[in-house]
Design a protein around this motif. Sequence first.
Motif, short mmCIF file in Angstrom:
data_model
loop_
_atom_site.label_atom_id
_atom_site.label_comp_id
_atom_site.label_asym_id
_atom_site.label_seq_id
_atom_site.Cartn_x
_atom_site.Cartn_y
_atom_site.Cartn_z
N PHE A 55 0.84 -1.19 0.00
CA PHE A 55 0.00 0.00 0.00
C PHE A 55 0.88 1.25 0.00
O PHE A 55 1.92 1.27 0.65
CB PHE A 55 -0.90 0.03 1.25
CG PHE A 55 -1.89 -1.09 1.28
CD1 PHE A 55 -3.16 -0.90 0.77
CD2 PHE A 55 -1.56 -2.32 1.80
CE1 PHE A 55 -4.08 -1.93 0.79
CE2 PHE A 55 -2.47 -3.36 1.82
CZ PHE A 55 -3.74 -3.16 1.31
N ARG A 56 0.44 2.29 -0.72
CA ARG A 56 1.09 3.60 -0.64
C ARG A 56 0.41 4.32 0.52
O ARG A 56 -0.81 4.45 0.56
CB ARG A 56 0.93 4.39 -1.92
CG ARG A 56 1.67 5.74 -1.85
CD ARG A 56 1.72 6.44 -3.17
NE ARG A 56 2.41 5.69 -4.21
CZ ARG A 56 3.74 5.59 -4.34
NH1 ARG A 56 4.53 6.19 -3.47
NH2 ARG A 56 4.26 4.90 -5.32
N VAL A 57 1.22 4.76 1.47
CA VAL A 57 0.70 5.34 2.71
C VAL A 57 1.43 6.65 3.03
O VAL A 57 2.54 6.87 2.55
CB VAL A 57 0.87 4.35 3.89
CG1 VAL A 57 0.03 3.10 3.68
CG2 VAL A 57 2.33 3.99 4.11
N PRO A 58 0.82 7.51 3.85
CA PRO A 58 1.51 8.74 4.26
C PRO A 58 2.72 8.40 5.13
O PRO A 58 2.66 7.52 5.98
CB PRO A 58 0.47 9.49 5.08
CG PRO A 58 -0.81 8.77 4.91
CD PRO A 58 -0.52 7.42 4.38
N MET A 130 5.09 6.67 1.14
CA MET A 130 6.01 5.55 0.97
C MET A 130 5.19 4.32 0.64
O MET A 130 3.97 4.32 0.78
CB MET A 130 6.82 5.31 2.25
CG MET A 130 5.99 4.91 3.44
SD MET A 130 6.95 4.56 4.91
CE MET A 130 7.92 3.18 4.38
N MET A 131 5.88 3.25 0.22
CA MET A 131 5.20 2.00 -0.07
C MET A 131 5.54 0.99 1.02
O MET A 131 6.71 0.76 1.30
CB MET A 131 5.56 1.49 -1.46
CG MET A 131 4.97 2.42 -2.52
SD MET A 131 5.29 1.93 -4.22
CE MET A 131 4.66 0.30 -4.27
N VAL A 132 4.49 0.42 1.62
CA VAL A 132 4.65 -0.52 2.73
C VAL A 132 4.03 -1.86 2.35
O VAL A 132 2.94 -1.89 1.79
CB VAL A 132 3.95 0.03 4.00
CG1 VAL A 132 3.92 -1.02 5.10
CG2 VAL A 132 4.62 1.28 4.48
N ASN A 133 4.73 -2.94 2.67
CA ASN A 133 4.18 -4.27 2.54
C ASN A 133 3.73 -4.69 3.93
O ASN A 133 4.55 -4.79 4.84
CB ASN A 133 5.22 -5.25 2.00
CG ASN A 133 4.59 -6.60 1.64
OD1 ASN A 133 3.50 -6.93 2.03
ND2 ASN A 133 5.34 -7.38 0.88
N LEU A 134 2.43 -4.87 4.10
CA LEU A 134 1.90 -5.31 5.39
C LEU A 134 2.28 -6.75 5.63
O LEU A 134 2.38 -7.54 4.71
CB LEU A 134 0.38 -5.19 5.43
CG LEU A 134 -0.22 -3.81 5.19
CD1 LEU A 134 -1.73 -3.89 5.34
CD2 LEU A 134 0.35 -2.77 6.11
N GLY A 135 2.43 -7.09 6.87
CA GLY A 135 2.64 -8.50 7.20
C GLY A 135 3.94 -8.79 7.84
O GLY A 135 4.83 -8.11 8.04
#
Length: 135
Positions: A55-58, A130-135
């Motif tokens: 997800f792209r997140v703040p 930024m781009m974050v990979n959850l998990g």
Amino acid sequence: MKAVYVQRGEALDYANTTGKDIGAGDVVVFGKRIGIAGMPIPAGGLGTIHMTGVFRVPKKASEAIEAGADVYYTEDGFSAAAAVGVSDMEESQVGTAKAGEATVAAEAAPAVAVAAGYAVKKAEAEEGTMMVNLG
């Protein structure tokens, strides 16, 4: 003990017991983790939260984050620095989710940091997301 397969787990059913509507794309604190609302979830309603995926997140302002760095959700944006350790969450306003419950992240105390995943690629200090990979 025998395990019984229920579902894949990338997305979970979520009963919104927060008393507030959750918008699609909102960060939802789910115990010591976060999920992303996959749809609008009205107060008292049932919906879906994504527990994996990119997800792209703040991002927290003025912070550079290297690819692969562990990141945390804070009220000020995602950060590589945990203001409060996840083990301290029961002491915070976020609390720990009980069966079928969670807390909308916007209600979190400013000092709280919740484990979110890892940075997919480097985010420069001047970038707002930024781009974050959850998990």
